[in-house]
Design a protein around this motif. Sequence first.
Motif: not given
Length: 539
Positions: A95-105
């Motif tokens: 599962i992607p990490g939080n900042m990776s998910l944040g970068a998807t917006d």
Amino acid sequence: MDISKLSLDEKIGQMFICGFHSLVPDDQIRKLIKDYHLGGVIYFRRNIDELEQVASLSSSLQELAADNGDLPLWIAIDQEGGMVARIDHKKMSRIPGNMSLGATDNPEYSYEVSRISAEEMLQLGINMNFAPCLDVNNNPRNPVIGVRSFGENADKVAEHGAAVIRAFQEKGMSAAAKHFPGHGDTSVDSHMGLATVEHDLDRLQQVELKPFIRAIQEDVDVIMTAHVIFPAIETEPIPATLSRSVLNGLLREDLDYKGIIVTDCLEMHAIAKFFGVGEGTVKAVEAGADVVLVSHTLSDQIEAFEALKKAVQSGRISEKTIDLAVERILSLKQKRIASLQTSAKAPVFLERHQKPEVDRLLKEVSLNSVTLVKDQGQLPLETSEPVLVVWPEVRSETQVDEPWTEVVTLGDALSGFMANVEEIRISAEPKQAEIQKVLSAAASCSQVVFATYTAGSSLPEGQRILAEELQKQNHGKLIVASTRNPYDLNDIPAIPAYLCCYENTPYFMESLAAILVGRGQAGGKLPVGLDEPNTVGAS
């Protein structure tokens, strides 16, 4: 679940989550369950081998508690995703990490991947995840949060965090939002010392507290405390974990939080070094904590149990305080009883190619996360020409970094698109000999890709020197891709091309490789600010 049927020892036991050091129930955890009526267990990498083993371990622990006449156990873990994942197994969806998910917006991605994570962990008998991390990472030199945060925008952190909480709890797993009131704007790792956030209350309300307020609106089951000092809330120089003004005053009374308050581990130096584990336990409960986390050492765990019991017997802490905490604990266990009692004997775990819908989603997320920050004509690579890849490796475990067992390097991934790929693997903190080896190999190569890796507060000195020397060699194409903290460009601003990946996990390296050769498009936006102005991936 009737509190009137519990003895003082049993009630105190429910207020602890503890760790142990083996793949099967050992003497440490057996003693804690049998003699101290332990309420919960936390898993680390040391408890993980095959996934079937984890499921069996969870079943065995629940059976031990039942045989002892105790309530079902919380079985907890720090499975945040990305670079913080205690379960590192090829059959577990990465599962992607939080900042990776944040970068998807895109908070919908956070919801979807968290549903997958919860489903898989519940199959392992894990029913509480110490996630999401709701710290707003607005300090580039933060040594412990970094990519564990969704980013520096409090509203977006709140949205992504709410999506994760909703996904976990809809599946029956307890989410634990952390680290209240916020560990993002610190430059000290609380594993190693005491950090302070100096902002006034107005600023805290607008930034640090905003994601936690949203989490409370989502009825988050658990909130974990930060071992960080907040002078605007607590006049004494003590961390939030031990502050009644923070836990009872701010969290319980002002924010009207009804759920469980759990401490971060009391063996961390911010508590153990300055207050001691036993006294820290008593102070935390006095402050308003319902559950105390003591992750590692049996002597510390016993000291904590005994200190809390002595505090009740001496009248320092009233039994009513204990009862209020245990009533909240029993209420949550009752609410999640189905998952607490679910421990699959023979769960089926699949390789990622056997999970096409999950595989498709995680590929999509990674492509929409990788961020092109800067390109002065370096992209794409010429696939007909040789390329040198520099790959720093994590070779030792720290409090914020763990080596992976399944590694897909950037060189591995690029080899799927190019015939002539040379990769040199170096330490994440390279010495002169490794630096010289890379420079010698790069001297005759017109295309170089350096996958920098920073787990701490700044790019390691050896990696900085290497990047600067590669730049001086004036390659036809020099590209740097940060594969953890996005702030590496701040330390090497002259680099002509820069991308952020936020993690070096397989999906992200495969997506990065596709982007580098022009077979994919970087869809991410920077979730944090960099020193470089007018960057193409900026949010």
